[in-house]
Design a protein around this motif. Sequence first.
Motif: not given
Length: 250
Positions: A157-161
């Motif tokens: 949930g803390s990383n996404e493109p």
Amino acid sequence: MPTRNNTYSLHEFGKAVRNLRAHDVSPTLGPDLAVFPPNPVPQARAFAEHSTHGVAANVWEIHEHSGSHVDAPFHYVPSGLTIDALPHDVLFFLPFKKFDLAPYDPQPGEPVGRDQLMEAAERGGFSLEDGDVAVLDFGWDRYLPGGTDAREPGWWGSNEPGLSEDACDYLAAAGISAVACDTSACDLSRRDGEFFASPGHTHYFLPNGILIVEGLRGLAEVPATGLFVALPLKLAKGTASPLRVLLLTE
């Protein structure tokens, strides 16, 4: 009153739908669910138990934006519709087109662009049409516990493109009804909890009545086209609602 022919047609329709393959692309809600920090995980406590009450029942505490869920326009737009004000069939039996973005190996904080979406559509053999749901498969399942590149629970949930501004413009200009994804926030670009941009939430999608469905699972197994089926809960003044999402394919 329905006629004999109408009843027969509905019967045939039901039979045809049951013959389709149903892909359940929603995660199970529970304390182990990957969430968008700092949102809390769903929690349940016993309200009644067989041993004491002769029946079993639970009380759930669930954030609106938990698991596979849909954002209402009001989430970002003060004058936008809340969940309970949306038409009941807003996500019911809509055509979907799936963009397979995993081959690009998208990275956190590096938005997917318009050209990548167009190439993915060409590979999938489709073009977007008015009213479609654009389903974005970033390949993000691999980072979940048990995935091929599993990370600690808070990483997902803390990383996404996310999506670039021209990618959001491309989707919105096609007249889509909704955008859906296997990340926690579709267009939002984020790395290690740091926000970079969310052009869909703030400009292209929610302000224009285009709904955002987040947190899907298992999209790699789903063909490029089919029918999107989901129903939001009728939550008074809700900013979002959990969904059980089925993607129906031949």
